[in-house]
Design a protein around this motif. Structure first.
Motif, PDB file in Angstrom:
ATOM      1  N   HIS A  92      -2.632  -3.184  -3.470  1.00 56.28           N
ATOM      2  CA  HIS A  92      -4.007  -3.061  -2.984  1.00 56.28           C
ATOM      3  C   HIS A  92      -5.011  -3.077  -4.136  1.00 56.28           C
ATOM      4  O   HIS A  92      -6.077  -3.683  -4.058  1.00 56.28           O
ATOM      5  CB  HIS A  92      -4.107  -1.746  -2.183  1.00 56.28           C
TER       6      HIS A  92
ATOM      7  N   HIS B 198       0.841  -1.202   0.000  1.00 55.63           N
ATOM      8  CA  HIS B 198       0.000   0.000   0.000  1.00 55.63           C
ATOM      9  C   HIS B 198       0.869   1.242   0.000  1.00 55.63           C
ATOM     10  O   HIS B 198       2.044   1.201   0.356  1.00 55.63           O
ATOM     11  CB  HIS B 198      -0.848   0.065   1.280  1.00 55.63           C
TER      12      HIS B 198
ATOM     13  N   CYS C 297      -4.394   2.854  -4.910  1.00 53.26           N
ATOM     14  CA  CYS C 297      -3.293   2.411  -4.048  1.00 53.26           C
ATOM     15  C   CYS C 297      -2.662   1.130  -4.608  1.00 53.26           C
ATOM     16  O   CYS C 297      -3.387   0.203  -4.959  1.00 53.26           O
ATOM     17  CB  CYS C 297      -3.841   2.169  -2.647  1.00 53.26           C
TER      18      CYS C 297
END
Ligand SMILES: [Zn+2]
Length: 220
Positions: free
Chosen positions: A191, A71, A199
């Protein structure tokens, strides 16, 4: 020079040796060290960066994670690369997750700063990683929180690349985590592979490079 089958076999062997050696303390320590290919990076635990206690008990999943999810925090790109800033950033994330999101603790398992400093996120994540058999349930990626280790990289990488220090510590962290849990390097994702999000920005484009660097670190 990719030789995936032997490399994976070697990795699995190392992890099994390590797990066996870790159970009885004492003499087992030497065997664990000998079987370890990737040294443990410095990861500051929750007490070190003065985390708040969780608002309720953290759940421990009694199995190993099968992947790592990368992330970015989407915070502004800090220019303070100090350890003190990394600790403050960990507190900022925890406050956001507990006070705004209403979560019991930080959502991610670990955090990586722009200066390359690693910290524990959710309580218990580091203990679990060092033993390599369980994980704490996270709150970083819908549908993956009981099977994926989440690492938050500080900053926003939609337009620019992360500092080299952040990249280097991400590679080291992922290699160590793959080793501890027996996760194949090609099981590192972003992500956006699972949820509708931007992300982790440009870090997602670099996943092939990350997997390759981690594989080299594990098998080199
Ligand atoms: Zn994310």
């Amino acid at each position: 020079m990719s030789v995936p089958v032997p490399r994976r076999a070697v990795l699995r062997g190392a992890v099994l040796l390590g797990a066996t050696a870790l159970t009885p303390f004492g003499g087992g320590r030497a065997a664990w060290a000998a079987a370890t290919r990737v040294d443990q990076p410095v990861i500051a635990n929750c007490a070190t960066w003065a985390a708040r206690p969780p608002s309720s008990d953290v759940s421990v999943v009694q199995s190993r994670p099968n992947k790592i999810i990368v992330h970015h925090t989407a915070f502004p790109n800090a220019t303070d690369y100090s350890l003190a800033h990394a600790y403050q950033n960990s507190r900022d994330i925890q406050n956001l997750h507990m006070d705004t999101n209403g979560w019991l603790d930080s959502g991610q398992h670990f955090t990586n700063s722009r200066g390359g400093h690693l910290t524990e996120g959710r309580h218990g994540s580091l203990h679990a990683l060092l033993h390599g058999q369980t994980m704490v349930q996270g709150a970083h990626c819908v549908g993956q929180n009981s099977q994926a280790i989440g690492i938050e990289n500080d900053g926003t990488y939609l337009d620019g690349q992360p500092p080299q220090a952040l990249w280097d510590s991400l590679v080291w962290f992922c290699a160590f985590t793959c080793q501890q849990y027996g996760i194949p390097p090609n099981e590192i994702y972003g992500h956006k592979d699972f949820n509708n999000t931007q992300c982790p920005g440009l870090l997602h484009d670099r996943l092939p490079e990350l997997r390759s660097a981690v594989a080299t670190r594990l098998g080199g």
